[in-house]
Design a protein around this motif. Structure first.
Motif, PDB file in Angstrom:
ATOM      1  N   ASN A 159      35.842  48.126  34.684  1.00  0.00           N
ATOM      2  CA  ASN A 159      34.585  47.492  35.070  1.00  0.00           C
ATOM      3  C   ASN A 159      33.840  46.953  33.854  1.00  0.00           C
ATOM      4  N   LEU A 160      33.832  47.709  32.758  1.00  0.00           N
ATOM      5  CA  LEU A 160      33.159  47.270  31.543  1.00  0.00           C
ATOM      6  C   LEU A 160      33.835  46.043  30.931  1.00  0.00           C
ATOM      7  N   LEU A 161      35.162  45.948  31.104  1.00  0.00           N
ATOM      8  CA  LEU A 161      35.916  44.843  30.503  1.00  0.00           C
ATOM      9  C   LEU A 161      36.139  43.674  31.457  1.00  0.00           C
ATOM     10  N   HIS A 162      35.674  43.819  32.706  1.00  0.00           N
ATOM     11  CA  HIS A 162      35.816  42.772  33.714  1.00  0.00           C
ATOM     12  C   HIS A 162      37.281  42.501  34.064  1.00  0.00           C
ATOM     13  N   THR A 163      38.019  43.556  34.319  1.00  0.00           N
ATOM     14  CA  THR A 163      39.407  43.408  34.729  1.00  0.00           C
ATOM     15  C   THR A 163      39.718  44.400  35.839  1.00  0.00           C
ATOM     16  N   GLU A 164      40.981  44.472  36.249  1.00  0.00           N
ATOM     17  CA  GLU A 164      41.395  45.374  37.319  1.00  0.00           C
ATOM     18  C   GLU A 164      41.912  46.687  36.741  1.00  0.00           C
ATOM     19  N   ASN A 165      41.835  47.739  37.546  1.00  0.00           N
ATOM     20  CA  ASN A 165      42.260  49.066  37.100  1.00  0.00           C
ATOM     21  C   ASN A 165      43.674  49.071  36.535  1.00  0.00           C
ATOM     22  N   GLN A 166      44.586  48.385  37.223  1.00  0.00           N
ATOM     23  CA  GLN A 166      45.995  48.422  36.822  1.00  0.00           C
ATOM     24  C   GLN A 166      46.254  47.674  35.519  1.00  0.00           C
ATOM     25  N   HIS A 167      45.219  47.053  34.960  1.00  0.00           N
ATOM     26  CA  HIS A 167      45.367  46.338  33.696  1.00  0.00           C
ATOM     27  C   HIS A 167      44.775  47.106  32.524  1.00  0.00           C
TER      28      HIS A 167
END
Length: 382
Positions: A54-62
């Protein structure tokens, strides 16, 4: 003791330590196990992964948890090129990267990869024009650190990302070890990086914890083979307590980032002006446009070790350039790249602030440094 070496490592937040202890006590089961205790550990791990994502603006699997910034950087430098040799074997980085990038790049050169090293100007900043000129059809990876660990230069990451994505098929890796939690850094489509490295102990987290994160699914070879943990890219039992503690530190860093930057900038500018008052006795490697939490300078005709020892006697802890190179009896590659005057090369000192630094620390440094300069006046390198 007044600690001004936070770019080498930070003191963990009490909240982070408490989180680490609590997870070790209550969620010690292997997260890969299918029994209830394992499922609970895995749920906690997934929650921590989601918080970082969430902090990096990506998906969990990434988001993959690693043992720190060096491993994350190695993961990117080795993993992307070796998985994309069908596209080419050309890599671009800069001449002032951390050793975990430069040594990995040298290793790949020995295997037949071609590496271009971007130069920097007197402020430690790359040329976007040179970057564009170096990009080729067979470029598979570009790795540029966001903030230099030795003198705080901030690279134009957004502009670099646009150039890379518009003019090549290369993946763009950013070493954000010194910037995460101090400056905004996250995935932002083609205007941002494709891969980000983070280290826990630089943000008042724990040593032995880090993250490598991806903007999207990428073609990358596994870093560690085994049981298939971390989406098959980094096998081995995942250290859930370290991961959860890192997520805690990352959330706190993000929460306090704006107010911390204001404090750091105030101290940076105050010390910059104070050091400037010494005239030609001091050369400032950092600029007022650099990262606020790092201030590097050099004293004319003095060894950095002499200054460090003298300040330490007065209770002030600082370092010579970076902790990774300070024990080596040679000039830092960053200092060489900046082309500073020869009589300043050996006297480089780095001050770096953290969340636990306060105004009194800055005033005490100024008093101590003034005394040290008086005491050491006339001491010349032999």
């Amino acid at each position: 003791m007044i600690y001004l070496d936070n770019s080498a490592t930070t003191k963990p937040y009490k909240e982070v330590l408490n989180t680490f202890i609590q997870v070790n006590e209550s969620f010690y089961a292997n997260p890969a196990s299918i029994h209830e205790a394992g499922v609970e550990s895995n749920t906690l791990l997934d929650r921590a992964r989601g918080q970082v994502a969430n902090l990096l603006h990506t998906e969990n699997q990434h988001v993959l948890f690693t043992a720190g910034g060096t491993e994350s950087n190695n993961f990117a430098i080795f993993g992307v090129p070796k998985a994309n040799t069908h596209k080419g074997k050309h890599i671009i980085t800069t001449e002032i990267e951390h050793a975990s990038i430069l040594e990995a790049a040298k290793s790949l050169e020995a295997e037949g990869y071609e590496v271009d090293y971007l130069k920097v100007d007197a402020t430690g900043t790359i040329s976007l024009q040179e970057l564009q000129e170096k990009l080729r059809k067979d470029t598979v990876l570009v790795s540029i650190m966001h903030v230099n660990n030795e003198m705080g230069a901030i690279q134009p990451i957004e502009e670099a990302a646009k150039l890379i994505h518009e003019n090549s098929r290369a993946a763009f890796h950013v070493d954000a070890v010194q910037s995460f939690g101090k400056l905004p850094i996250h995935f932002n489509g083609d205007a941002g990086p494709d891969i980000i490295s983070i280290s826990g102990h630089k943000i008042h987290g724990l040593k032995g914890s880090g993250v490598i994160a991806f903007r999207k699914k990428m073609n990358i070879i596994p870093f560690v083979l085994g049981g298939g943990q971390e989406f098959g890219l980094r096998s081995g039992t995942v250290a859930v307590p370290q991961a959860v503690a890192l997520a805690k530190a990352a959330r706190m860093a993000a929460e306090y980032m704006e107010q911390s930057e204001q404090k750091y900038r105030k101290w940076h500018n105050e010390l910059f002006d104070y050091l400037t008052s010494f005239g030609d006795s001091i050369h400032l490697l950092s600029t007022k446009l650099g990262a606020a939490h790092i201030l590097s300078f050099s004293v004319k005709d003095l060894k950095g070790e002499i200054l460090i020892n003298a300040l330490q006697k007065q209770g002030i802890i600082v370092s010579t350039s970076s902790a990774c190179s300070s024990k080596q009896k040679k000039t830092s590659h960053v200092v060489k790249a900046l082309n500073i005057p020869p009589n300043f090369v050996n006297g480089v000192i780095r001050l770096s602030f953290g969340a636990l630094t306060n105004d009194e620390d800055i005033q005490e440094f100024k008093k101590a440094f003034t005394n040290v300069m008086k005491d050491l006046k006339g001491e010349i390198i032999v």
